[in-house]
Design an enzyme around this catalytic site. Sequence first.
Site, short mmCIF file in Angstrom:
data_model
loop_
_atom_site.label_atom_id
_atom_site.label_comp_id
_atom_site.label_asym_id
_atom_site.label_seq_id
_atom_site.Cartn_x
_atom_site.Cartn_y
_atom_site.Cartn_z
N MET A 11 0.80 -1.22 0.05
CA MET A 11 0.05 -0.08 0.12
C MET A 11 0.82 1.26 -0.08
SD MET A 11 -3.06 -0.78 2.59
CE MET A 11 -4.13 -2.07 2.32
N CYS A 12 0.29 2.54 -0.11
CA CYS A 12 0.96 3.55 -0.12
C CYS A 12 1.61 3.87 1.29
CB CYS A 12 0.05 4.81 -0.49
SG CYS A 12 -0.85 4.47 -2.22
#
Length: 169
Positions: A11-12
């Site tokens: 994920m970011c």
Amino acid sequence: NPMPAPMWSSMCGIIGCISNWAGGRSTRPFAKRLQRGCDALSHRGPDQGRVWFDDPVRPSVGLGHRRLAVFGGESATQPISDESGSVVMVVNGELYDPESQLKRRLEQQGHRFRTLGDSELALHAYLQFGLEFVDHLNGEFAILLYDTRCRRWVAARPLHSHCRSTYSR
């Protein structure tokens, strides 16, 4: 064969900073520190990195985002703000079903979505429901939000989320 990485490991990355420095001191170290912190997350979001400051000359609040482009195209760039620029948000994770009943309900209330990214759903939910916005979201996420109208700083995630959150003073 190596085990596949868990979904939440790809994920970011997000970061937020608040400066408590008094009037006459320089805020350059604060801005540089936030940028360095965002850059340190580049392994989480190699596709794009951006920071936002409440004031470009004398920042006291900043948000940063490192993007792993999964979907949403360029329109999913973060930090994202409302139309007036008074509420700014970064989101790490995924909101399930961004074309949900919630989105339709918000559109019926007059909200206009400018992007295809799922993070905008969280922004409009905050604008509609205030601090209870998280109760209306479905997904695995961590959110940092700054509301310039009332100088409110919000860090939120659902209890079941795999998105790691760390707070430091």
